[in-house]
Scaffold this active site. Structure first.
Site, PDB file in Angstrom:
ATOM      1  N   SER A 152     -10.703  -5.406  27.082  1.00 34.91           N
ATOM      2  CA  SER A 152     -10.831  -4.946  28.461  1.00 34.91           C
ATOM      3  C   SER A 152     -11.635  -3.658  28.494  1.00 34.91           C
ATOM      4  CB  SER A 152      -9.445  -4.717  29.091  1.00 34.91           C
ATOM      5  OG  SER A 152      -9.551  -4.399  30.461  1.00 34.91           O
ATOM      6  N   ASP A 153     -12.299  -3.450  29.613  1.00 35.64           N
ATOM      7  CA  ASP A 153     -13.053  -2.210  29.803  1.00 35.64           C
ATOM      8  C   ASP A 153     -13.104  -1.891  31.288  1.00 35.64           C
ATOM      9  OD1 ASP A 153     -14.869  -0.252  28.194  1.00 35.64           O
ATOM     10  OD2 ASP A 153     -15.973  -0.668  30.040  1.00 35.64           O
TER      11      ASP A 153
END
Length: 204
Positions: free
Chosen positions: A75-76
């Site tokens: 995730s970012d």
């Protein structure tokens, strides 16, 4: 992408973020944590949403190369102020500059998600945009907030799970935990696609 046979397959969160780890624990499934080692520099002309999406997949793939049998979550998050990407400030001065720029403005926090299993050639992605309106902030409010929270590891300096909520006038999102760093509705959806049935206590 094909749905893998996930019987007793290891789940890994490819992130060193304590916020994402805390959120994933809400799902009551065992997981390990492996920090990905990737270059997070934006490409020339890369839009904030595209940057977040690319990095989420790159993180998952980097960990999946080390642990090909595992299901890996990457995730970012990138804050988007009128098309300009705002990442983690790292310092007090940069955080202050970010908050001055966001004062009174709408900012979109793009939280991207990827789930990968290299051994089964499985990969799925999603993106959760969160539209946030910042109040008009005084210099004193910004300084007091930064001293209290020190949000230097948060995209856009907005630690909404803490005192950062006082900076905001509204939040619009269909996945409430996305602003904190991991959109759990989308995470559940992609894990189901990967074969993990969260409410049965076992993999499919």
């Amino acid at each position: 992408m094909p749905i893998p046979d996930t019987h007793e397959r290891r789940l890994i969160l490819g992130s060193s973020s304590p916020y994402r780890q805390e959120l994933l624990r809400r799902l009551h499934i065992p997981f390990d944590v492996v920090s990905p080692d990737i270059d997070e520099t934006a490409l020339p002309g890369e839009a904030p949403a595209a940057l977040a999406t690319r990095l989420a997949l790159a993180k998952a793939q980097a960990v999946a190369r080390q642990h090909p049998e595992a299901i890996v979550i990457g995730s970012d998050q990138v804050a988007d102020l009128r098309g300009q990407a705002l990442g983690k400030p790292g310092t007090h001065e940069r955080a202050r500059d970010q908050l001055h720029a966001m004062s009174g403005q709408q900012v979109v926090f793009h939280t991207a998600l990827a789930v990968v299993c290299a051994a089964q050639d499985f990969a799925a992605q999603d993106l959760a945009p969160v539209r946030v309106r910042f109040r008009t902030l005084s210099e004193a409010e910004i300084e007091n907030y930064l001293r209290a929270e020190q949000p230097y590891d948060c995209a856009g300096s907005a630690k909404a799970e803490g005192l950062g909520i006082a900076l905001l006038s509204s939040i619009e999102s269909d996945d409430p935990t996305a602003l904190i760093g991991l959109p759990l509705i989308r995470t559940c959806r992609l894990l189901r696609q990967a074969g993990i049935e969260l409410l049965t206590g076992a993999s499919a």
